[in-house]
Motif scaffolding. Sequence first.
Motif, PDB file in Angstrom:
ATOM      1  N   GLY A  31       0.784  -1.222   0.000  1.00 56.52           N
ATOM      2  CA  GLY A  31       0.000   0.000   0.000  1.00 56.52           C
ATOM      3  C   GLY A  31       0.817   1.274   0.000  1.00 56.52           C
ATOM      4  N   SER A  32       2.139   1.131  -0.071  1.00 60.23           N
ATOM      5  CA  SER A  32       3.011   2.302  -0.037  1.00 60.23           C
ATOM      6  C   SER A  32       3.843   2.394  -1.297  1.00 60.23           C
ATOM      7  N   GLN A  33       4.389   3.589  -1.542  1.00 60.87           N
ATOM      8  CA  GLN A  33       5.269   3.760  -2.690  1.00 60.87           C
ATOM      9  C   GLN A  33       6.658   3.237  -2.373  1.00 60.87           C
ATOM     10  N   ARG A  34       7.372   2.881  -3.413  1.00 62.74           N
ATOM     11  CA  ARG A  34       8.759   2.458  -3.228  1.00 62.74           C
ATOM     12  C   ARG A  34       9.575   3.674  -2.799  1.00 62.74           C
ATOM     13  N   GLU A  35      10.429   3.458  -1.802  1.00 60.08           N
ATOM     14  CA  GLU A  35      11.225   4.561  -1.280  1.00 60.08           C
ATOM     15  C   GLU A  35      12.698   4.176  -1.181  1.00 60.08           C
ATOM     16  N   LEU A  36      13.555   5.172  -1.311  1.00 59.81           N
ATOM     17  CA  LEU A  36      14.982   4.953  -1.170  1.00 59.81           C
ATOM     18  C   LEU A  36      15.311   4.665   0.287  1.00 59.81           C
ATOM     19  N   VAL A  37      16.100   3.630   0.508  1.00 64.25           N
ATOM     20  CA  VAL A  37      16.608   3.317   1.840  1.00 64.25           C
ATOM     21  C   VAL A  37      18.024   3.868   1.981  1.00 64.25           C
TER      22      VAL A  37
ATOM     23  N   PRO B  86       9.209  -3.000  13.418  1.00 60.23           N
ATOM     24  CA  PRO B  86       8.158  -3.459  12.490  1.00 60.23           C
ATOM     25  C   PRO B  86       7.939  -2.518  11.303  1.00 60.23           C
ATOM     26  N   GLU B  87       8.243  -1.232  11.462  1.00 61.66           N
ATOM     27  CA  GLU B  87       8.077  -0.283  10.352  1.00 61.66           C
ATOM     28  C   GLU B  87       9.079  -0.531   9.232  1.00 61.66           C
ATOM     29  N   ASP B  88      10.078  -1.335   9.479  1.00 66.40           N
ATOM     30  CA  ASP B  88      11.051  -1.685   8.439  1.00 66.40           C
ATOM     31  C   ASP B  88      10.570  -2.846   7.564  1.00 66.40           C
ATOM     32  N   THR B  89       9.458  -3.441   7.920  1.00 61.81           N
ATOM     33  CA  THR B  89       8.917  -4.548   7.144  1.00 61.81           C
ATOM     34  C   THR B  89       8.536  -4.086   5.746  1.00 61.81           C
ATOM     35  N   ALA B  90       9.101  -4.758   4.749  1.00 63.66           N
ATOM     36  CA  ALA B  90       8.875  -4.375   3.358  1.00 63.66           C
ATOM     37  C   ALA B  90       9.605  -5.340   2.451  1.00 63.66           C
ATOM     38  N   ALA B  91       9.309  -5.233   1.160  1.00 67.12           N
ATOM     39  CA  ALA B  91      10.142  -5.892   0.162  1.00 67.12           C
ATOM     40  C   ALA B  91      11.283  -4.933  -0.176  1.00 67.12           C
ATOM     41  N   TYR B  92      12.495  -5.419  -0.134  1.00 65.56           N
ATOM     42  CA  TYR B  92      13.674  -4.596  -0.381  1.00 65.56           C
ATOM     43  C   TYR B  92      14.222  -4.923  -1.766  1.00 65.56           C
ATOM     44  N   TYR B  93      14.460  -3.871  -2.543  1.00 66.22           N
ATOM     45  CA  TYR B  93      14.913  -4.013  -3.915  1.00 66.22           C
ATOM     46  C   TYR B  93      16.289  -3.393  -4.098  1.00 66.22           C
ATOM     47  N   CYS B  94      17.155  -4.144  -4.729  1.00 71.08           N
ATOM     48  CA  CYS B  94      18.471  -3.652  -5.099  1.00 71.08           C
ATOM     49  C   CYS B  94      18.367  -2.858  -6.402  1.00 71.08           C
ATOM     50  N   ASN B  95      19.162  -1.814  -6.506  1.00 72.79           N
ATOM     51  CA  ASN B  95      19.153  -0.961  -7.689  1.00 72.79           C
ATOM     52  C   ASN B  95      20.580  -0.626  -8.091  1.00 72.79           C
ATOM     53  N   ALA B  96      20.817  -0.524  -9.391  1.00 73.73           N
ATOM     54  CA  ALA B  96      22.153  -0.166  -9.864  1.00 73.73           C
ATOM     55  C   ALA B  96      22.069   0.676 -11.132  1.00 73.73           C
ATOM     56  N   LEU B  97      22.899   1.710 -11.187  1.00 71.61           N
ATOM     57  CA  LEU B  97      23.035   2.546 -12.388  1.00 71.61           C
ATOM     58  C   LEU B  97      24.310   2.092 -13.097  1.00 71.61           C
TER      59      LEU B  97
END
Length: 120
Positions: free
Chosen positions: A41-47, A86-97
């Motif tokens: 339910g949330s947008q993807r955000e930079l960690v 618990p607020e850190d619960t999410a799917a974590y995505y790796c990104n590379a340029l």
Amino acid sequence: VQLQASGGGLVQAGGSLRLSCAASGSIFSINVMGWYRQAPGSQRELVASITSGGSTNYADSVKGRFTISRENAKNTVLLQMSSLNPEDTAAYYCNALVVKRLRGTEYNYWGQGTQVTVSS
């Protein structure tokens, strides 16, 4: 170019996890590597992100708890997560340029995502 992420899982609040992401394929250089997350339910955000020169950037919510690092020779980025809540619960995505050749275009790649679940 493929990004293979690993290291997610279930952990209790206050615990730690380490995520790893390795890039492979046609790579000349990787300008920036980073981790994003997306909760339901949330947008993807930079960690956090890190440049090839080692400059880092963190979301305010993780500063002091998460540490990003990279091994340029292995095209790998790590995210050490501590004091998880618990607020850190999410799917974590790796990104590379990624740049594929000298003075080439920069391309944006994503890994498949790894689930982090923090129980209270």
